[in-house]
Design a protein around this motif. Structure first.
Motif, mmCIF file in Angstrom:
data_model
loop_
_atom_site.group_PDB
_atom_site.id
_atom_site.type_symbol
_atom_site.label_atom_id
_atom_site.label_comp_id
_atom_site.label_asym_id
_atom_site.label_seq_id
_atom_site.Cartn_x
_atom_site.Cartn_y
_atom_site.Cartn_z
ATOM 1 N N LYS A 144 -20.821 23.594 -3.286
ATOM 2 C CA LYS A 144 -20.611 22.864 -4.535
ATOM 3 C C LYS A 144 -19.516 21.850 -4.289
ATOM 4 O O LYS A 144 -18.510 22.150 -3.640
ATOM 5 C CB LYS A 144 -20.201 23.813 -5.663
ATOM 6 C CG LYS A 144 -21.356 24.518 -6.305
ATOM 7 C CD LYS A 144 -20.940 25.119 -7.634
ATOM 8 C CE LYS A 144 -22.190 25.521 -8.397
ATOM 9 N NZ LYS A 144 -21.866 26.034 -9.725
ATOM 10 N N VAL A 145 -19.730 20.645 -4.813
ATOM 11 C CA VAL A 145 -18.764 19.565 -4.638
ATOM 12 C C VAL A 145 -18.507 18.921 -5.995
ATOM 13 O O VAL A 145 -19.454 18.519 -6.683
ATOM 14 C CB VAL A 145 -19.293 18.507 -3.643
ATOM 15 C CG1 VAL A 145 -18.397 17.279 -3.635
ATOM 16 C CG2 VAL A 145 -19.399 19.099 -2.240
ATOM 17 N N GLY A 197 -22.519 16.570 -15.413
ATOM 18 C CA GLY A 197 -21.405 15.645 -15.566
ATOM 19 C C GLY A 197 -21.631 14.697 -16.723
ATOM 20 O O GLY A 197 -22.484 14.940 -17.587
ATOM 21 N N GLU A 198 -20.878 13.611 -16.735
ATOM 22 C CA GLU A 198 -20.975 12.614 -17.806
ATOM 23 C C GLU A 198 -21.156 11.206 -17.268
ATOM 24 O O GLU A 198 -21.376 10.282 -18.045
ATOM 25 C CB GLU A 198 -19.703 12.651 -18.664
ATOM 26 C CG GLU A 198 -19.474 13.977 -19.357
ATOM 27 C CD GLU A 198 -18.142 14.022 -20.086
ATOM 28 O OE1 GLU A 198 -17.381 13.021 -20.010
ATOM 29 O OE2 GLU A 198 -17.855 15.050 -20.712
ATOM 30 N N ASN A 199 -21.064 11.041 -15.950
ATOM 31 C CA ASN A 199 -21.116 9.725 -15.338
ATOM 32 C C ASN A 199 -22.070 9.783 -14.152
ATOM 33 O O ASN A 199 -21.851 10.546 -13.207
ATOM 34 C CB ASN A 199 -19.715 9.311 -14.882
ATOM 35 C CG ASN A 199 -19.690 7.955 -14.230
ATOM 36 O OD1 ASN A 199 -20.180 7.792 -13.122
ATOM 37 N ND2 ASN A 199 -19.106 6.984 -14.912
ATOM 38 N N ALA A 200 -23.143 8.986 -14.200
ATOM 39 C CA ALA A 200 -24.179 9.060 -13.169
ATOM 40 C C ALA A 200 -23.645 8.718 -11.780
ATOM 41 O O ALA A 200 -24.085 9.297 -10.788
ATOM 42 C CB ALA A 200 -25.350 8.152 -13.527
ATOM 43 N N HIS A 201 -22.704 7.791 -11.696
ATOM 44 C CA HIS A 201 -22.107 7.474 -10.391
ATOM 45 C C HIS A 201 -21.484 8.735 -9.798
ATOM 46 O O HIS A 201 -21.736 9.076 -8.635
ATOM 47 C CB HIS A 201 -21.045 6.373 -10.564
ATOM 48 C CG HIS A 201 -20.449 5.895 -9.276
ATOM 49 N ND1 HIS A 201 -20.295 4.565 -8.981
ATOM 50 C CD2 HIS A 201 -19.952 6.561 -8.201
ATOM 51 C CE1 HIS A 201 -19.730 4.432 -7.782
ATOM 52 N NE2 HIS A 201 -19.514 5.639 -7.300
ATOM 53 N N ALA A 223 -21.539 13.130 -6.057
ATOM 54 C CA ALA A 223 -21.299 14.552 -5.803
ATOM 55 C C ALA A 223 -22.518 15.197 -5.154
ATOM 56 O O ALA A 223 -22.396 16.032 -4.251
ATOM 57 C CB ALA A 223 -20.936 15.267 -7.101
ATOM 58 N N MET A 224 -23.718 14.802 -5.596
ATOM 59 C CA MET A 224 -24.941 15.353 -5.019
ATOM 60 C C MET A 224 -25.083 14.983 -3.541
ATOM 61 O O MET A 224 -25.380 15.837 -2.699
ATOM 62 C CB MET A 224 -26.170 14.858 -5.791
ATOM 63 C CG MET A 224 -27.459 15.524 -5.360
ATOM 64 S SD MET A 224 -28.947 14.612 -5.863
ATOM 65 C CE MET A 224 -29.075 13.441 -4.504
ATOM 66 N N PHE A 225 -24.854 13.718 -3.205
ATOM 67 C CA PHE A 225 -24.967 13.297 -1.801
ATOM 68 C C PHE A 225 -23.917 13.989 -0.932
ATOM 69 O O PHE A 225 -24.212 14.403 0.198
ATOM 70 C CB PHE A 225 -24.847 11.774 -1.686
ATOM 71 C CG PHE A 225 -26.162 11.048 -1.794
ATOM 72 C CD1 PHE A 225 -26.850 10.650 -0.665
ATOM 73 C CD2 PHE A 225 -26.714 10.772 -3.036
ATOM 74 C CE1 PHE A 225 -28.067 9.978 -0.763
ATOM 75 C CE2 PHE A 225 -27.929 10.103 -3.152
ATOM 76 C CZ PHE A 225 -28.609 9.702 -2.009
ATOM 77 N N LYS A 226 -22.696 14.134 -1.449
ATOM 78 C CA LYS A 226 -21.648 14.817 -0.676
ATOM 79 C C LYS A 226 -21.978 16.294 -0.496
ATOM 80 O O LYS A 226 -21.787 16.853 0.595
ATOM 81 C CB LYS A 226 -20.300 14.657 -1.382
ATOM 82 C CG LYS A 226 -19.729 13.260 -1.295
ATOM 83 C CD LYS A 226 -18.439 13.137 -2.096
ATOM 84 C CE LYS A 226 -17.837 11.755 -1.971
ATOM 85 N NZ LYS A 226 -16.638 11.598 -2.821
ATOM 86 N N SER A 227 -22.462 16.933 -1.547
ATOM 87 C CA SER A 227 -22.829 18.343 -1.456
ATOM 88 C C SER A 227 -23.992 18.534 -0.495
ATOM 89 O O SER A 227 -24.006 19.479 0.304
ATOM 90 C CB SER A 227 -23.177 18.878 -2.850
ATOM 91 O OG SER A 227 -23.464 20.253 -2.803
#
Length: 195
Positions: free
Chosen positions: A97-98, A157-161, A166-170
């Motif tokens: 999780k990131v 979250g609240e911000n798509a960026h 976070a998804m790419f890092k995770s």
């Protein structure tokens, strides 16, 4: 340890792509897809997964970002499949999780050779820069299908960026963990004898 690298090209009427990958790299990336935010995500993926990655894509961006993102994911998935060869000695399973500010993404992977993709969550805005947000989910699906991964992803979250980053890092950290060589293992991590 053998050289875990691959070079894959893909040419269609919609895209012309070259990808090189070193699974055991330093996190160096050269990325040119024509989609600025997607370039940023692939650079982040390489940095946090410690993958050396080159991606060059000439796509039909006059239409939209779909073919570029999808076909890069297909080609990158094929590169992982080639680089990992018979998957001898890899950890195989991993989860991470990131967080990124208010957003958090979780990824669970099995480098199984049996592609499956599950996704839980939504992106809070429809696009980030010149990338359509739902293409982040489609990227992960296309990567899983072509790398032979069982992949479960969740975002909130609240911000798509933040959510997408976070998804790419995770995803990067999880793939780094799962593809790492376990020095105690000389075979494949499966009772079947192959992955």
């Amino acid at each position: 340890m053998s050289d875990r690298t691959a070079a894959v090209t893909r040419e269609t009427a919609e895209t012309d792509i070259e990808v090189t990958l070193d699974v055991d790299g330093d996190g160096d990336a050269t990325v040119e897809t024509g989609v600025g935010f997607f370039d940023h995500m692939l650079e982040s993926f390489a940095k946090h997964g410690l993958f050396d990655l080159t991606v060059r894509c000439d796509g039909d961006l006059e239409i939209d970002d779909h073919h570029t993102v999808e076909d890069v994911a297909i080609t990158l998935g094929e590169a992982f499949e080639d680089a990992l060869d018979d998957k001898r000695g890899i950890e195989r399973f991993a989860d991470r999780k990131v967080p990124l500010d208010e957003a958090v993404a979780g990824v669970v992977v099995d480098v199984s050779g049996r592609p499956l993709f599950e996704f839980d969550g939504e992106f809070s805005q429809s696009s980030v820069g010149d990338m359509t947000s739902h293409m982040a989910k489609h990227f992960a699906r296309s990567l899983a299908m072509n790398a032979g991964l069982t992949l479960h992803v969740e975002v909130s979250g609240e911000n798509a960026h933040h959510e997408i980053e976070a998804m790419f890092k995770s995803l990067a950290r999880t793939l780094d963990d799962a593809t790492r060589i376990d020095e105690r293992r000389s075979d494949v991590a499966s009772t079947k004898g192959q992955l």
